[in-house]
Design a protein around this motif. Structure first.
Motif, PDB file in Angstrom:
ATOM      1  N   GLY A  30       0.628  -1.272   0.201  1.00 38.22           N
ATOM      2  CA  GLY A  30       0.001  -0.120  -0.095  1.00 38.22           C
ATOM      3  C   GLY A  30       0.759   1.332   0.009  1.00 38.22           C
ATOM      4  O   GLY A  30       0.609   2.222  -0.963  1.00 38.22           O
ATOM      5  N   LEU A  31       1.972   1.281   0.773  1.00 35.49           N
ATOM      6  CA  LEU A  31       2.798   2.513   0.774  1.00 35.49           C
ATOM      7  C   LEU A  31       3.436   2.544  -0.260  1.00 35.49           C
ATOM      8  O   LEU A  31       3.552   3.640  -0.819  1.00 35.49           O
ATOM      9  CB  LEU A  31       3.681   2.087   2.150  1.00 35.49           C
ATOM     10  N   ALA A  32       3.989   1.483  -0.796  1.00 34.03           N
ATOM     11  CA  ALA A  32       4.835   1.491  -2.175  1.00 34.03           C
ATOM     12  C   ALA A  32       3.898   2.305  -3.262  1.00 34.03           C
ATOM     13  O   ALA A  32       4.143   3.015  -4.190  1.00 34.03           O
ATOM     14  CB  ALA A  32       5.379   0.299  -2.551  1.00 34.03           C
ATOM     15  N   ILE A  33       2.713   1.770  -3.369  1.00 31.93           N
ATOM     16  CA  ILE A  33       1.732   2.529  -4.463  1.00 31.93           C
ATOM     17  C   ILE A  33       1.587   3.792  -4.414  1.00 31.93           C
ATOM     18  O   ILE A  33       1.545   4.808  -5.189  1.00 31.93           O
ATOM     19  CB  ILE A  33       0.332   1.590  -4.677  1.00 31.93           C
ATOM     20  N   MET A  34       1.243   4.206  -3.011  1.00 33.93           N
ATOM     21  CA  MET A  34       1.083   5.611  -2.507  1.00 33.93           C
ATOM     22  C   MET A  34       2.113   6.571  -2.953  1.00 33.93           C
ATOM     23  O   MET A  34       2.004   7.787  -3.417  1.00 33.93           O
ATOM     24  CB  MET A  34       0.465   5.943  -1.234  1.00 33.93           C
ATOM     25  N   ALA A  35       3.446   5.978  -2.541  1.00 28.54           N
ATOM     26  CA  ALA A  35       4.401   6.811  -2.795  1.00 28.54           C
ATOM     27  C   ALA A  35       5.371   6.431  -3.783  1.00 28.54           C
ATOM     28  O   ALA A  35       6.371   7.273  -4.299  1.00 28.54           O
ATOM     29  CB  ALA A  35       5.532   6.469  -1.580  1.00 28.54           C
ATOM     30  N   ARG A  36       4.722   5.884  -4.887  1.00 32.81           N
ATOM     31  CA  ARG A  36       5.405   5.444  -6.056  1.00 32.81           C
ATOM     32  C   ARG A  36       6.854   4.718  -5.878  1.00 32.81           C
ATOM     33  O   ARG A  36       7.665   5.171  -6.598  1.00 32.81           O
ATOM     34  CB  ARG A  36       5.459   6.544  -7.190  1.00 32.81           C
ATOM     35  N   ASP A  37       6.899   3.975  -4.864  1.00 30.85           N
ATOM     36  CA  ASP A  37       8.285   3.457  -4.261  1.00 30.85           C
ATOM     37  C   ASP A  37       8.526   2.216  -4.765  1.00 30.85           C
ATOM     38  O   ASP A  37       8.037   1.125  -4.024  1.00 30.85           O
ATOM     39  CB  ASP A  37       8.470   3.764  -2.890  1.00 30.85           C
ATOM     40  N   GLY A  38       9.061   1.889  -5.979  1.00 33.36           N
ATOM     41  CA  GLY A  38       9.574   0.568  -6.537  1.00 33.36           C
ATOM     42  C   GLY A  38      10.081  -0.349  -5.412  1.00 33.36           C
ATOM     43  O   GLY A  38       9.903  -1.371  -5.498  1.00 33.36           O
ATOM     44  N   LEU A  39      11.090   0.550  -4.985  1.00 35.43           N
ATOM     45  CA  LEU A  39      12.169  -0.333  -3.890  1.00 35.43           C
ATOM     46  C   LEU A  39      11.362  -0.924  -2.752  1.00 35.43           C
ATOM     47  O   LEU A  39      11.536  -2.261  -2.479  1.00 35.43           O
ATOM     48  CB  LEU A  39      13.137   0.626  -3.409  1.00 35.43           C
ATOM     49  N   LEU A  40      10.387  -0.356  -2.149  1.00 37.98           N
ATOM     50  CA  LEU A  40       9.563  -0.795  -1.238  1.00 37.98           C
ATOM     51  C   LEU A  40       8.627  -1.670  -1.642  1.00 37.98           C
ATOM     52  O   LEU A  40       8.392  -2.799  -1.071  1.00 37.98           O
ATOM     53  CB  LEU A  40       8.727   0.418  -0.696  1.00 37.98           C
TER      54      LEU A  40
END
Length: 205
Positions: free
Chosen positions: A175-185
């Motif tokens: 969820g956090l990865a999608i919200m922040a556009r964080d591919g590493l997460l």
């Protein structure tokens, strides 16, 4: 054009990190002493995959809430609905009345939120937009498939201590990865998903 402007307005009202999500839930008025799931959906938004996955992960992670019998299975059903509808290409998410009308004790929810505030601030500082291909259109579909499989495994996880909490970590990271556009997460979330699935298969065979 008008539809894209409406989508942008909706997204601007939705939480963009973990602490914002928690504050949105904490702000819900609960005169009855219980929080309806429908009220939580109203607070965080019903149209974005990231906040909805984050909600499922947060509820599954809170010890005082996830310990209530049936809550992990409820979050599994919720995750199945969200990820399944994304895989089918829906732009908005539909939830049945039996799920929307479920309630949780507000005191337990608030206790869980207070426990999570300090780590939430630390986690939010680590979020960055990177490896965007992991959270693009195709990446979202792969994420939805991983969450669908994880949700199927969550009910039996209630039989094995701590495994459902690992699933909660995976959903929270997704969820956090999608919200922040964080591919590493997102990559880390896939690793945690694999770990949780391996653990439940190992313990039940």
């Amino acid at each position: 054009m008008e539809e894209s402007q409406q989508d942008a307005a909706v997204e601007s009202d939705e939480p963009h990190n973990l602490e914002e999500m928690m504050r949105a839930i904490e702000a819900i008025e609960t005169p009855s002493g219980r929080i309806r799931f429908d009220e939580v959906l109203d607070a965080i938004g019903r149209r974005s995959f990231g906040p909805l996955l984050l909600l499922a992960g947060m509820v599954t992670l809170m010890p005082v809430v996830s310990g209530i019998p049936g809550v992990p299975s409820l979050m599994a059903a919720f995750t199945l609905l969200v990820s399944g509808q994304l895989l089918l290409g829906r732009r908005t998410f539909w939830f049945p009345g039996w799920l929307r009308n479920r309630t949780l004790p507000s005191d337990k929810v608030h206790t869980g939120l207070k426990w999570m505030y300090k780590p939430a601030r630390w986690i939010d500082r680590l979020l960055h937009s990177r490896f965007s291909f992991m959270t693009g259109k195709q990446g979202m579909r792969v994420t939805a498939l991983a969450c669908f499989v994880l949700a199927l495994a969550m009910p039996p996880m209630e039989l094995v201590p701590l495994t459902v909490n690992i699933a909660g970590v995976a959903l929270t990271l997704f969820g956090l990865a999608i919200m922040a556009r964080d591919g590493l997460l997102s990559t880390l979330a896939f690793i945690v998903t694999g770990t949780s699935l391996f653990t439940i298969i190992y313990n039940l065979t």
